[in-house]
Design a protein around this motif. Structure first.
Motif, mmCIF file in Angstrom:
data_model
loop_
_atom_site.group_PDB
_atom_site.id
_atom_site.type_symbol
_atom_site.label_atom_id
_atom_site.label_comp_id
_atom_site.label_asym_id
_atom_site.label_seq_id
_atom_site.Cartn_x
_atom_site.Cartn_y
_atom_site.Cartn_z
ATOM 1 N N LYS A 173 -24.962 -16.467 15.651
ATOM 2 C CA LYS A 173 -26.422 -16.396 15.546
ATOM 3 C C LYS A 173 -26.806 -14.971 15.192
ATOM 4 O O LYS A 173 -26.377 -14.019 15.848
ATOM 5 N N ASP A 179 -32.174 -16.343 13.911
ATOM 6 C CA ASP A 179 -33.249 -16.495 14.895
ATOM 7 C C ASP A 179 -34.304 -15.436 14.628
ATOM 8 O O ASP A 179 -34.044 -14.242 14.754
ATOM 9 N N ASN A 226 -37.333 -15.429 16.163
ATOM 10 C CA ASN A 226 -38.256 -15.308 17.303
ATOM 11 C C ASN A 226 -39.723 -15.428 16.872
ATOM 12 O O ASN A 226 -40.578 -14.685 17.363
ATOM 13 N N GLU A 251 -33.790 -20.674 13.399
ATOM 14 C CA GLU A 251 -34.437 -20.884 14.692
ATOM 15 C C GLU A 251 -35.810 -20.218 14.715
ATOM 16 O O GLU A 251 -35.928 -19.021 14.488
ATOM 17 N N ASP A 303 -37.686 -23.071 19.123
ATOM 18 C CA ASP A 303 -37.338 -22.405 20.386
ATOM 19 C C ASP A 303 -38.619 -22.079 21.154
ATOM 20 O O ASP A 303 -39.005 -22.800 22.072
HETATM 21 MG MG LIG Z 1 -34.633 -17.962 19.904
#
Ligand SMILES: [Mg+2]
Length: 336
Positions: free
Chosen positions: A116, A146, A148, A170, A198
């Motif tokens: 990741k 990812d 965020n 993600e 997420d």
């Molecule tokens: Mg995450």
């Protein structure tokens, strides 16, 4: 927050004195800054079922922290459901480091089949260069990014279409509706990169909303933010999507709960983000280091008393954590 009352109630009848009896706050030094910190503070507690962790991030209020404490109590006072698999595949994590540091970071994890890569902290070109570096070093690994929730729609679209080999992206953009729009735009453009939700799962009150909006192909679930292994299993079941279990930057005591969840999921098609112990340079308990890319379910490791002494936070932080435990506990008992 009326969150998820149809899942499992958030409440406890365990007394604060029982929770606080062995509670100690420790600081785990980090190899690479994460969430702008180099010291991860966690509280460790001991109940009749074993060691447990309470580690909501410092800025979280009592309402959010209450879910974390619910997971702590499950781990220490009730234990977890039986596993349905013997091992759990895990991914390495590459923070948003410069592309030329990728090799050093990956070396800490040993052999892995999935990586990741954190993105959306620099510019898009650096993100693409970092991911490309991982791909060159590990051409056969499943690579996921990812963000965020920090890309715009256009940034996410550009990065994901520039990296067609990605296993999934993600939470590239915030929220559920923007995620659904991005997923639709990528499909229209012929992209086969999967979309994982997420933050949209943790922060929304209805875990079914992601699935209903067709915003994601899979959901990322974390034990403490969802209130425990059983509550997380319930969220996954109701969402009806594939799940990836991730750590919330837990110490290896908390990681055992993540492994318990991953091992109890009826279906597990992707490596989990539970190999984060490699991001710490010291821990009071035996670190949950992956063996050939796998972690094994079992009880939480017991911290070493000498290491607890070494890593114990100073008095003012102990008091802060004790206070927080008390406030969060009263939040949970008010709900009961
Ligand atoms: Mg995450």
């Amino acid at each position: 927050m009326v969150a998820n009352s149809h899942i499992l109630p958030l409440e406890t009848d365990i007394a604060l004195d029982d929770l606080a009896a062995h509670a100690v706050a420790v600081g785990l030094p980090m190899n690479t800054p994460f969430r702008n910190t180099t010291l991860r503070e966690v509280m460790l507690l001991k109940g009749p079922a074993g060691w447990a962790e309470f580690s909501p991030f410092p800025e979280y209020g009592p309402d959010e922290a209450a879910r974390w404490l619910s997971a702590t109590i499950e781990a220490g006072w009730y234990g977890w459901p039986e596993p349905v698999r013997e091992v759990v595949p895990v991914n390495a994590t590459v923070p948003a480091v410069a592309p030329n540091q990728v090799e050093t970071v990956l070396a800490r994890f040993g052999p892995v089949s999935a990586v990741k890569v954190k993105v959306a902290e620099d510019d898009v070109a650096t993100d693409i260069a970092r991911v490309t570096r991982v791909r060159r070093l590990l051409p056969h690994a499943d690579i996921r990014i990812d963000a965020n929730a920090k890309y715009t729609h256009d940034e996410a679209f550009d990065v994901i279409t520039a990296l067609p080999f990605l296993e999934y992206a993600e939470q590239p953009v915030p929220g559920i509706e923007p995620l659904a729009q991005l997923r639709a735009a990528l499909r229209d453009a012929g992209s086969e990169v999967l979309i994982a939700a997420d933050e949209a799962v943790r922060k929304e009150t209805d875990p079914l909303a992601v699935a209903q909006a067709q915003a994601a192909d899979l959901i990322v679930v974390k034990v403490q933010p969802l209130g425990g292994v059983r509550r997380a299993l319930s969220v996954v079941k109701q969402a009806g999507l594939d799940a990836v279990v991730s750590s919330a930057l837990d110490s290896s005591v908390g990681i055992a709960g993540g492994v318990a969840l991953a091992a109890a999921l009826p279906r597990l098609n992707h490596a989990c983000g539970l190999a984060t112990a490699a991001l710490f340079s010291a821990e009071p308990a035996t670190p949950a280091i992956a063996n050939n890319g796998y972690l094994t379910p079992g009880p939480a490791p017991a911290p070493d008393p000498q290491l607890i002494e070494q890593l114990k936070l100073p008095r003012d932080r102990q008091l802060w954590w004790q206070q927080r435990l008390a406030e969060t506990h009263s939040q949970l008992t008010e709900k009961a």
